[in-house]
Design an enzyme around this catalytic site. Sequence first.
Site, short mmCIF file in Angstrom:
data_model
loop_
_atom_site.label_atom_id
_atom_site.label_comp_id
_atom_site.label_asym_id
_atom_site.label_seq_id
_atom_site.Cartn_x
_atom_site.Cartn_y
_atom_site.Cartn_z
N CYS A 229 28.49 -97.42 -12.84
CA CYS A 229 29.89 -97.73 -12.50
C CYS A 229 30.86 -97.43 -13.64
CB CYS A 229 30.04 -99.17 -12.05
SG CYS A 229 29.21 -99.51 -10.48
N TYR A 491 28.96 -96.40 0.17
CA TYR A 491 29.18 -96.91 -1.17
C TYR A 491 28.11 -96.37 -2.12
CZ TYR A 491 30.12 -100.68 -4.60
OH TYR A 491 30.43 -101.44 -5.71
N HIS A 576 31.87 -92.99 -7.00
CA HIS A 576 32.72 -93.96 -6.30
C HIS A 576 33.93 -93.28 -5.65
CE1 HIS A 576 30.30 -96.45 -9.00
NE2 HIS A 576 30.47 -97.41 -8.11
#
Length: 635
Positions: A229, A491, A576
Amino acid sequence: MPMKWLLISGSVLQLVSGLSITADSFQTAEPPSNAIDGNVSTFWHTEYTPTLVPLPHYVVLDLGSVSLIEGFYYTPRQDGNSNGNIGQHTIELSPDGCTWTTVASGTYTDDSSTKYTGFTNTNARYIRHTSTTEAGNRGPWSSAAEFGALFASHSTSLGEWGPVIDFPIVPAGAFVEQSSGKILTYASYSGITFGGTLGHGYTLTAIYDPATDTVSERNVSNTGHDMFCPGMSLDANGRAIVTGGDDAAKTSIYDPTTDSWITGAEMKIARGYQASSTLSDGRIFTIGGSWSGGEGGKNGEVYNATANTWTLLPGCPVAPMLTNDTQGIFRQDNHGWLFGWKNGYSFQAGPSSAMNWYGTAGTGSQTAAGLRASDPDAMTGIVVMYDAVNGKILSAGGSPDYQDSNATTNVHLITLGIPPAVPTVQTLTPMTYARAFANGVVLPNGKVFITGGQSYAVPFTDTTAILTPELWDPVTQTFTILPPHTVPRNYHSVALLMLDARVFTGGGGMCGDCSTNHEDGQIYSPAYLFNSDGSAATRPVISSATASVKVGNTITVVTDSAISSWSLIRYGSATHTVDTDQRRIALTPTETSGNTYTLTIPSDSGIALPGYWMLFAMNSAGVPSIAKTVLVTLT
């Protein structure tokens, strides 16, 4: 022969006659016919009483006639018991039941999700699936709720999906390596889960090599960075600058010249889910990122790759770009849509409905740039600069909140001018499908490929997944529905343009033992790669091209045939839903001599960002070449 259910082209269920199955063994109450009855509540199980039959075990599916097959699927038992879940396996095909060809092998994960295996389109009547291990090492047995074949489409008028490619990790982030065209992907300290905001100091990566169609693994531990992330940008030297994430202050740099990861300077502000963009002077601007490293106050800073230093920009506050997400600041500053532009500015196109210019000179500056028309906040929507020369950005989809929120079909065209002027925004014909967590990729011809996502945004789920991509045409400003892909991409999924003008997609999930982890990829071949009869189109070939060029200067390109159009597309990096490294520049020859062409690079480095670009040549039929790599420099 009774009618049986069989999965066709990975998406449509149809009745097929003539399907039968045999197995090396079965428990009396759990025969192999249970694995082709279309009912996941029943299952086949190998014999365990009165005789415990050892591994390996096999089943043979007879399709009734020779068919063109592109893959196979296996659904484990769904009764909450994992006994017999298949681990290592091989798949063989035969036209006659006598001569067998191995087309795939691998190891299934030990969960209840349906497993898809793809392979080169093959004509066959029989499929033999052999299991050599039980996934959890619980015993020498095998079981299955359903087995089936994936039939290949005979039409390529809208393009074609290749087989599903097994990966050892969920590819939650990815970039294209410029010297080889390999696709480098990464997950976290684990290939299928993450540790929240507690970094583990290493990252599992996987590298797909299109030349050999193989996937290799690498554990990156020397940088002490769990890169899950992060923010990510490709710098002026083609290096991937990966920042923050689970280890929220860290910077890791992939250097393609040495095929190695090195440690960069730590950011001044720890971040995760931040935005990142390469600037016209080669520096990298980042902002936002309250997913990790503390919440709020994630104002802008800039990275100088030459000096390996981060500098805070107090004049670049994050507050103007926040969404109104119901989860508060934890989500409100995530995944900003940043585009490096002229004079050192970075344009923030979303996902907030409010747009902004961020200047990076001195201590920085921020100027409001109006609203994206009537579009609400569009978190996890897609945004693509498909025409950099004219400052054209396409935005599509997203949802007002990060999760538990309805996605939109909204589409807008943003046109940039000289910063910090307010750009123009047009509301366009909407997409066919509402999408959050989708991915967008610009193709050599300027069309935008949009794939994956779900209509109701819920991380780590495949409910409301959209398996049907669509293609946006900038000339007609309309969408065309494309063939469906096999695996949901929601996702933590990615998509990237490859050197051969195909599109790589992959990933989704990262939720531990959940059934929605997708440790695989799949490649889409657009229609421009095929003739009308479905055969492969003959590509033009770029024989040679200038390898490095300063902005505003020319390159010389030699081809094997006449060329009608040209484009430069910057190498991409995706995580993302965000890939603002990619952008496209259409080029027009200034000189032509036979099959030798002179092309001029735009003189503004805000348009032609420094770094590596793919050069495509297209013939009169629109068929693209395999790209040559061109380095655009500032000096």
